[in-house]
Design a protein around this motif. Structure first.
Motif, short mmCIF file in Angstrom:
data_model
loop_
_atom_site.label_atom_id
_atom_site.label_comp_id
_atom_site.label_asym_id
_atom_site.label_seq_id
_atom_site.Cartn_x
_atom_site.Cartn_y
_atom_site.Cartn_z
N ASN A 29 -11.49 31.07 27.92
CA ASN A 29 -11.16 29.74 27.41
C ASN A 29 -11.77 29.49 26.04
N ARG A 30 -11.03 28.73 25.21
CA ARG A 30 -11.50 28.37 23.87
C ARG A 30 -11.15 26.92 23.58
N ILE A 31 -11.86 26.34 22.62
CA ILE A 31 -11.50 25.05 22.06
C ILE A 31 -10.88 25.30 20.69
N MET A 32 -9.69 24.75 20.48
CA MET A 32 -9.07 24.76 19.16
C MET A 32 -9.43 23.45 18.46
N HIS A 33 -10.06 23.55 17.30
CA HIS A 33 -10.50 22.39 16.53
C HIS A 33 -9.60 22.24 15.32
N PHE A 34 -8.86 21.14 15.27
CA PHE A 34 -7.96 20.84 14.17
C PHE A 34 -8.55 19.75 13.29
N GLY A 35 -8.44 19.91 11.99
CA GLY A 35 -8.73 18.83 11.07
C GLY A 35 -7.49 17.98 10.88
N ARG A 36 -7.67 16.67 10.83
CA ARG A 36 -6.54 15.75 10.65
C ARG A 36 -6.56 15.19 9.24
N ASP A 37 -5.47 15.43 8.50
CA ASP A 37 -5.36 14.93 7.14
C ASP A 37 -4.94 13.46 7.14
N ALA A 38 -5.05 12.82 6.01
CA ALA A 38 -4.71 11.40 5.91
C ALA A 38 -3.24 11.13 6.20
N ASP A 39 -2.39 12.14 6.00
CA ASP A 39 -0.96 11.98 6.28
C ASP A 39 -0.59 12.33 7.71
N ILE A 78 -13.41 28.14 19.13
CA ILE A 78 -14.73 28.50 19.61
C ILE A 78 -14.68 28.68 21.12
N ALA A 79 -15.26 29.78 21.58
CA ALA A 79 -15.24 30.10 23.00
C ALA A 79 -16.08 29.10 23.78
N THR A 80 -15.61 28.78 24.99
CA THR A 80 -16.37 27.88 25.87
C THR A 80 -17.37 28.64 26.73
N GLY A 81 -17.22 29.96 26.78
CA GLY A 81 -18.06 30.75 27.67
C GLY A 81 -17.57 30.77 29.10
#
Length: 426
Positions: free
Chosen positions: A44-54, A63-66
């Motif tokens: 399992n992993r967490i996908m981290h997205f950045g959110r733009d102003a639009d 990043i792995a959850t372990g």
């Protein structure tokens, strides 16, 4: 799907010549928020997205959850490959003013905690078992609720008998499993399947929706054999009083307002009023819980089910001003919007988006080919809505028009096939 751009290539070349390649910090300056999703892959992993102003999303890190997810396997039904693995909600949550993130690992029945830095980046802190054994190919830990007053983290499992376990969360984010365990079964229903656990805003009650009164099975012709909760007996909502130290009192059982209760959302700035989405009732209702834990329900407002029943209306998002409700229809591959005025719901757009096609391999309970939309998230300013479509392998970004209730697609991001679940952001 990357957003279209038409830059002047000569200008870009000159910028790079004089100023060099932009640094990560320069790109980060465009980011106004963050969105997190678990892949639920076997690693399992967490996908981290950045959110733009639009409203567009860009993947910043994984990043792995372990811990282990179930992969494309669906433990709740035994299907080799299907979206919405655990038939639940709230598997990824933020806490403590967005400085902590928790996620379930449904494959091995564990929970992982992360530190969230001011720029949204994650650092793993701890991973601990829920204390419930995995007896088959995967566990079923799937829904989290956090009580800040006692720093208690509750984790709900689809299967029991001990559906609810809990942790004490230390100041550094480490998890200590508590000995208490609780069931949502009754004297006559010993195989119940829960969907979501939610705390009342004052932290006095823990509410659990029950989807099925028995484990799903298959008929001889291969069709699903489902014993839907609250369809005959009005006991599909389980209410636990919460003591000051976070321990739970004796459960009471209440009418959830219709068949297959799935997802609850308390209205913003309300201590007692919440919405409940019904997967088999095909609609949403407004409910209230009083100071003694007694629940009263308003009328059920259904969507158009001419395509087939059930619609499997499940996940809900509420605008900050409580004027709109967005409801995800797992069986249709769509989202419907409701208007909420003075505690009364009325259907606004049904559907509010274009139906998202899957790859054609998955059929919902109603027999329709579906893309299996599951968890969703709405930005605090009510401008942008994000929806997982597991069978289509995409996380879709929409712009919400609050006047019309319509959703306009603005972008897509690739995600793993069938397995992802859980969305949280800030």
């Amino acid at each position: 799907m990357a957003r279209p751009r038409s830059p002047n290539l000569i200008s870009i070349a000159l910028i790079l010549f004089f100023f060099g390649v932009p640094t990560a910090d320069a790109f980060a300056s465009d980011i106004v928020g963050h969105v997190y999703m678990q892949t639920n892959e076997t690693q399992n992993r967490i996908m981290h997205f950045g959110r733009d102003a639009d409203g567009q999303l860009e993947l910043l890190e994984t990043i792995a959850t372990g811990g282990a997810g179930s992969g494309i396997f669906k433990p709740i039904s035994g299907q080799e490959s299907a979206p919405n693995a655990f038939e639940g909600a709230g598997s990824v949550i933020l806490a403590e003013a967005n400085t902590l993130l928790f996620t379930t690992n449904g494959g091995d029945n564990s929970v992982t905690s992360f530190r969230v830095s001011p720029d949204g980046k994650l650092t793993m802190i701890d991973r601990q078992s829920t204390g419930e054994p995995v007896t088959g190919r995967a566990g079923t830990a799937k829904s989290l609720a956090y009580r800040p007053q006692s720093r208690t983290l509750y984790v709900l499992h689809a299967f029991g008998p001990d559906h609810l376990r809990s942790y004490t969360v230390a100041g550094d984010g480490k998890l200590e499993l508590r000995p208490e365990r609780h069931s949502v079964n009754t004297a006559t229903k010993r195989d119940r399947v829960s969907s979501q656990a939610v705390l009342s805003p004052d932290g006095r009650f823990l509410l659990v929706d029950i989807l099925f009164d028995a484990h799903p099975a298959a008929n001889p012709d291969g069709s699903p054999d489902l014993v839907v909760s609250n369809a005959s007996d009005p006991d599909g909502l389980v209410i636990f009083p919460v003591r000051d130290d976070g321990t739970l009192g004796e459960a009471s059982f209440a009418d959830a307002g219709g068949g297959g209760p799935f997802y609850m959302a308390f209205l913003n700035r309300s201590r007692d009023t919440f919405l409940n989405g019904l997967a088999v009732g095909d609609g949403v209702l407004v409910s209230r819980i009083d100071s003694e834990g007694r629940v009263t329900n308003g009328p059920l407002t259904t969507i158009d089910t001419s395509l087939g029943k059930p619609s499997e209306l499940c996940w809900l998002q509420v605008t900050f001003d409580n004027s709109l409700v967005l409801a995800t229809n797992f069986g249709y591959g769509t989202v419907s919007t409701y208007r909420l005025v003075a505690g009364r719901l009325s259907l606004l757009q049904d559907p509010a988006n274009n139906a998202m096609p899957g790859d054609g391999t998955f059929r919902a309970v109603n027999g329709l080919v579906s893309s299996g939309p599951s968890d969703s998230w709405l930005t605090p300013d009510d401008q942008y809505f994000y929806q997982i479509f597991g069978n289509a392998s995409v996380l879709v970004s929409y712009r919400l028009d609050k006047t019309s209730g319509r959703l306009a697609e603005i972008g897509r991001n690739p995600i793993p096939y069938n397995s992802p679940q859980g969305l949280a952001g800030f």
